[in-house]
Design a protein around this motif. Sequence first.
Motif, PDB file in Angstrom:
ATOM      1  N   ALA A   1       0.824  -1.205   0.000  1.00 15.01           N
ATOM      2  CA  ALA A   1       0.000   0.000   0.000  1.00 15.01           C
ATOM      3  C   ALA A   1       0.859   1.257   0.000  1.00 15.01           C
ATOM      4  O   ALA A   1       0.532   2.246  -0.669  1.00 15.01           O
TER       5      ALA A   1
ATOM      6  N   THR B   1     -10.751   3.289   1.908  1.00 14.22           N
ATOM      7  CA  THR B   1      -9.597   4.174   1.871  1.00 14.22           C
ATOM      8  C   THR B   1      -9.999   5.601   1.618  1.00 14.22           C
ATOM      9  O   THR B   1     -10.856   5.870   0.802  1.00 14.22           O
TER      10      THR B   1
ATOM     11  N   VAL C   1      -5.717  -2.610  -3.366  1.00 11.34           N
ATOM     12  CA  VAL C   1      -5.024  -3.294  -2.264  1.00 11.34           C
ATOM     13  C   VAL C   1      -5.817  -3.143  -0.971  1.00 11.34           C
ATOM     14  O   VAL C   1      -6.004  -4.112  -0.209  1.00 11.34           O
ATOM     15  N   ALA C   2      -6.286  -1.924  -0.721  1.00  8.08           N
ATOM     16  CA  ALA C   2      -7.047  -1.671   0.501  1.00  8.08           C
ATOM     17  C   ALA C   2      -8.355  -2.455   0.513  1.00  8.08           C
ATOM     18  O   ALA C   2      -8.757  -2.996   1.551  1.00  8.08           O
TER      19      ALA C   2
ATOM     20  N   ALA D   1      -5.000   2.462   7.210  1.00  4.52           N
ATOM     21  CA  ALA D   1      -4.359   2.466   5.897  1.00  4.52           C
ATOM     22  C   ALA D   1      -3.564   3.748   5.690  1.00  4.52           C
ATOM     23  O   ALA D   1      -2.438   3.725   5.178  1.00  4.52           O
TER      24      ALA D   1
ATOM     25  N   TYR E   1      -3.507   1.323  -5.042  1.00  4.78           N
ATOM     26  CA  TYR E   1      -3.631   1.405  -3.588  1.00  4.78           C
ATOM     27  C   TYR E   1      -5.060   1.103  -3.143  1.00  4.78           C
ATOM     28  O   TYR E   1      -5.277   0.370  -2.170  1.00  4.78           O
TER      29      TYR E   1
END
Length: 322
Positions: A75, A311, A175-176, A186, A172
């Motif tokens: 991340a 996120t 991924v989160a 995060a 990102y």
Amino acid sequence: MGAAVVTVVVWTAFILIARASAARSLTPFDLAFARVCGASLVLVPWGAWLAMKHRDAVSSFFGLSPLSLRVTATAGIFGGVAYALIAYSGFFFAPAGHAAVLMPGSLPLWTTLLAALVLRDRITPARAIGLAMIVAGDLVVGGRSLLHAFEGGEVWKGDLMFMGAAFCWACYSVVARRHGLDAVRATIAITVFALMTYIPVYTLLVASGAVVSHIGSAPWGEVAFQMAFQGIGSVVISGITFTKMIQHFGPVRTTMITALVPGLSAFGAVLWLGEPMHWSLVAGLALVTAGILFGVRKAATTVRTAPVCPTPCPAGMGGSNG
């Protein structure tokens, strides 16, 4: 409603201030340095407090990151280091009006494609139409500079960097989503990663002369402002207010609200930065905004409840709604 106003204002200001900063003292590497240091002043103590409060929870980087080392690194590379460096570099080549369209505009495109590839999300016909509008808007704005690339212009470099920054943030976001990360942890994790990796490398490169830095010669007021706005404002405050928006309005209505950012940023660049308003910018802006709203509104009619976006997006970026 207050959280929505703060989020839209900070995201819009991010684009305008980053472009204005390109004409002042600091380099893109310096701006990233200020961003990481400013955010670290708040988020690193926060991360340490969470680690002390939850001693049995998974952590990394000496307990400062509340996530595992692998997740923190993955991340952090995309959402912490790569995004900041690529985005800030883009403002040194292309105007804020282009960033207003290409960064928020291409984010839903990259996020949807990556989510379909990695998370096996289904791309509905309505969303496909919205994405087609976004691609058309991006081409209208960026295509003009690409056509002039062989004539010696450099705007196309910034355009590609803006789309690259959006791609990094989409990575990102995916991924989160894949790891079910919450907004605060995060954000702390990517800031800790950047502090532990980018800052030492940046310092060594500057000391060796491999990278030019103006931190030492720039006015301290400018450095302090960038730390406060780029770090605390863009990363910490907008992250919290975006999360509040998700909790109050839901992901669909939140994305509709943040669709105001491209237009406000583009017109703000005309008013405050003196940038020209070409027909291609207006057309691209209209297509991108329509594409975002069309895809979201159609999704709202078919999906009554949607998962909360895990996120917060950086200032100037649209929600990770892919």
